[in-house]
Design an enzyme around this catalytic site. Sequence first.
Site, PDB file in Angstrom:
ATOM      1  N   GLY A 161       0.810  -1.221   0.000  1.00 42.25           N
ATOM      2  CA  GLY A 161       0.000   0.000   0.000  1.00 42.25           C
ATOM      3  C   GLY A 161       0.837   1.261   0.000  1.00 42.25           C
ATOM      4  O   GLY A 161       0.541   2.226  -0.719  1.00 42.25           O
ATOM      5  N   CYS A 162       1.891   1.264   0.793  1.00 43.14           N
ATOM      6  CA  CYS A 162       2.745   2.451   0.883  1.00 43.14           C
ATOM      7  C   CYS A 162       3.496   2.680  -0.425  1.00 43.14           C
ATOM      8  O   CYS A 162       3.745   3.823  -0.813  1.00 43.14           O
ATOM      9  CB  CYS A 162       3.711   2.318   2.059  1.00 43.14           C
ATOM     10  SG  CYS A 162       2.849   2.242   3.643  1.00 43.14           S
ATOM     11  N   THR A 163       3.853   1.610  -1.106  1.00 42.97           N
ATOM     12  CA  THR A 163       4.535   1.735  -2.395  1.00 42.97           C
ATOM     13  C   THR A 163       3.586   2.317  -3.434  1.00 42.97           C
ATOM     14  O   THR A 163       3.957   3.233  -4.179  1.00 42.97           O
ATOM     15  CB  THR A 163       5.088   0.366  -2.846  1.00 42.97           C
ATOM     16  OG1 THR A 163       6.032  -0.087  -1.867  1.00 42.97           O
ATOM     17  CG2 THR A 163       5.767   0.456  -4.202  1.00 42.97           C
ATOM     18  N   ALA A 208       3.210   6.054  -2.644  1.00 45.43           N
ATOM     19  CA  ALA A 208       4.419   6.811  -2.986  1.00 45.43           C
ATOM     20  C   ALA A 208       4.574   6.946  -4.501  1.00 45.43           C
ATOM     21  O   ALA A 208       4.913   8.025  -5.003  1.00 45.43           O
ATOM     22  CB  ALA A 208       5.649   6.138  -2.380  1.00 45.43           C
TER      23      ALA A 208
END
EC number: 1.11.1.24
Length: 156
Positions: A45-47, A50
Site C-alpha cells: 500500500g505504501c509503495t 508513494a
Amino acid sequence: MNPLKAGDIAPKFSLPDQDGEQVNLTDFQGQRVLVYFYPKAMTPGCTVQACGLRDNMDELKKAGVDVLGISTDKPEKLSRFAEKELLNFTLLSDEDHQVCEQFGVWGEKSFMGKTYDGIHRISFLIDADGKIEHVFDDFKTSNHHDVVLNWLKEHA
C-alpha cells in the site's frame, strides 16, 4: 489519537531524510508542502501511494506543492525505498514517532486480529505560513494523489 485540523499551526520539526541529512519544516517557509504519513516503506500500500505521488510530481509542483513523506523507518530503509521506486521527493525518518504524535497520527490500529500502535495514513497540506490548510484522511493508497490534486484544483 487526535489528528491536527485545518487552521492549526503545523508543529516545527527536524528529521533525518533518506540520506541522513537533517530536514526542517522551516526549510519550506514560504512554500506549500504536503506532509504525508505512511506506515511502512516497501510495503504494497505504501509503495502504491508513494508511486502515485512520484508519477504526479509535475502536477504537484505546478500547484506549488513540495512533498515530504514521514514513516518510522530508519534512513537506510528509506534510501532503499527511494532508489528502488525512483522516488522524486524527500522521505523522513521519525523512528521514535515524536513527530507522528505531534501531528496526531500515531495511535492504536488493528490488523488481522492484532491491536498495536502505529501510524495512521493521514496527509497534511501546510501553507506558506506554516498553517495546516487541509487534512486528507479519506482516500485509498491508489487514489491519494488524485484526492490531493483534485482538492488543489478546486481551491486554486
